[in-house]
Design an enzyme around this catalytic site. Structure first.
Site, short mmCIF file in Angstrom:
data_model
loop_
_atom_site.label_atom_id
_atom_site.label_comp_id
_atom_site.label_asym_id
_atom_site.label_seq_id
_atom_site.Cartn_x
_atom_site.Cartn_y
_atom_site.Cartn_z
N HIS A 151 -11.71 -35.90 26.27
CA HIS A 151 -12.99 -36.36 26.81
C HIS A 151 -13.01 -37.88 26.95
O HIS A 151 -13.81 -38.43 27.72
CB HIS A 151 -14.13 -35.90 25.90
CG HIS A 151 -15.43 -35.68 26.60
ND1 HIS A 151 -15.81 -36.41 27.72
CD2 HIS A 151 -16.46 -34.83 26.36
CE1 HIS A 151 -17.01 -36.01 28.12
NE2 HIS A 151 -17.41 -35.05 27.31
N ASP A 370 -7.47 -22.64 43.91
CA ASP A 370 -6.54 -21.60 44.37
C ASP A 370 -5.11 -22.14 44.30
O ASP A 370 -4.72 -23.01 45.06
CB ASP A 370 -6.89 -21.19 45.80
CG ASP A 370 -6.00 -20.08 46.34
OD1 ASP A 370 -5.04 -19.68 45.63
OD2 ASP A 370 -6.25 -19.62 47.46
#
Length: 427
Positions: A151, A370
């Protein structure tokens, strides 16, 4: 289901990072980020006969995309507040899952405890990779790709951008179609002296339980129809609805006559919401928080109405967005973010108010990644070590999955709350 790690390696950038780019200062907003790793897990139907070649494609394209996202292959030097872009690499694991992907995805069988094993665990240190990938292979040929990134380096939107850039590289056999990231946020928000303990909650010793609660589109429409004057967004109405249930949980814990106020801290995307000329493809943490309050001595909390919480949350978000358009420099913006986080932290430390933390990944293009097997059939988180409510889209885009992490006593009360049971399916 058993998850067995088969291999572990470091993936380095395909081209060495030039000497003049080997040191990257983090921004002061990066400094404010909690010292955790952001986790995504994406699930794909795949042809088992083609997996070997496509898995090699994952590694090759990851190496190629790291030439653009080179800081992720480096190591963070906390004392110097910078990333050493030394090309040590991203950790890449492959694992075999003893079961079928369809079995995992059947709603009644999905358990967060199983999902925890589909992404790596890390113990942050000076030598810990900033990014880790775990590719899980199911017996049916299906795949789950778990991605962790520190993070300190990234927020949800930046991580989604990287994920889709990697997928595009894998599909397009190169990085030519990928928009190049900019690592310039420290020029707007230089690192500064910040008391991190004053803005980040301390780790709790309580046992934290994570459960998924799914609001389908019909349930959300029903909640919105109950609004008499306001037409909130999906995220606002679901957040307010969960807030209402959490207030009831707090009343049960402290006694039903309790008039303890509650405080809600909700993270918001800061991109395009300031006067600063920050590029859309600037990489790192760029978020703010909106704080909303409800309750107190003058309010009968036994009669909390959803409308009231929606109004409180909407007002908080609207006022926060307006306030963040006023500063003309990064220092003032960081002060605002720091003060908001400090306010939340101080309220929690005093223990006189119930504090609830929310974040939303709704409308992030997570279902667009994808790699060659088609778009993901599901996106998930995993268990969190702190009390937090995270909201994600369902695949159809109409519903919301709420990933709720609470201490075990509160979770038992929350999951059995009549309205939660009526409006959600629980997992």
């Amino acid at each position: 289901m058993k998850v067995e790690i088969l291999s572990r390696k470091l993936i380095k950038p395909a081209t060495p990072t030039p000497p003049h780019l080997q040191s990257l200062k983090i921004s002061s907003i990066d400094q404010l980020a909690p010292p955790t790793y952001v986790t995504f897990i994406l699930y794909y139907h795949a042809n088992g006969d083609e997996n070997d070649g496509k898995r090699k494609g994952l590694q090759k394209s990851l190496s190629e995309i790291l030439t653009l996202y080179y800081p992720l292959a480096g190591r963070y030097i906390k004392d110097d507040q910078l990333v050493d872009c030394n090309d040590e690499g991203v950790e890449y694991l492959e694992a075999q899952v003893s079961g079928q992907l369809a079995q995992l995805l059947q709603e009644e069988h999905v358990k967060v405890e199983v999902l925890n094993h589909l992404a790596p665990y890390v113990m942050p240190s000076a030598s810990t990779p900033l990014a880790l990938v775990q590719v899980n292979m199911f017996e049916c040929g299906g795949l789950a790709i778990g991605l962790l990134i520190s993070h300190t380096m990234i927020d949800g939107i930046a991580m989604t951008t990287f994920l889709n850039a990697w997928a595009t590289t894998c599909q397009a056999a190169g990085i030519n179609k990928v928009i190049h990231p900019r690592f310039d946020l420290a020029s707007f928000f230089p690192p500064r002296e910040i008391n991190i303990d004053a803005v980040n909650p301390k780790k709790t010793k309580a046992i934290i339980i994570t459960r998924r609660f799914m609001f389908n589109g019909e349930a959300i429409s029903t909640l919105k129809e109950a609004m008499t004057k306001h037409q909130p967004s999906r995220v606002v109405v679901v957040t307010a609805f969960i807030w209402k249930a959490l207030i009831a949980v707090a009343q049960a814990r402290h006694g039903h006559l309790s008039r303890r106020p509650s405080f809600l801290c909700h993270s918001l995307n800061l991109r395009r919401r300031t006067t600063l000329p920050i590029s859309d493809n600037s990489f790192g943490n760029l978020y703010m928080v909106a704080n909303a309050r409800f309750g107190g001595e003058d309010i009968d909390q036994s009669k909390v109405e959803l409308n009231e919480l929606v109004v409180s949350l909407q007002d908080s978000i609207r006022n926060t967005l307006a306030d963040y358009m006023k500063p003309q420099n990064g220092d003032d913006l960081v002060c605002m973010i720091s003060n908001s986080l400090r306010e939340m932290h101080e309220e929690r430390e005093r223990g006189e108010i119930d504090v609830f933390m929310f974040t939303s990944w709704c409308r992030f293009p997570l279902y667009e990644a994808d790699f060659g097997w088609g778009k993901p059939i599901w996106f998930s988180c995993r268990a969190r070590p702190m009390e937090l409510i995270s909201l994600n889209d369902t695949k159809d885009g109409d519903g919301i999955e709420a990933w709720v992490s609470l201490n075990e006593t509160d979770m038992l009360l929350f999951q059995n709350h009549p309205e939660i049971k009526a409006f959600t399916s629980q997992i």
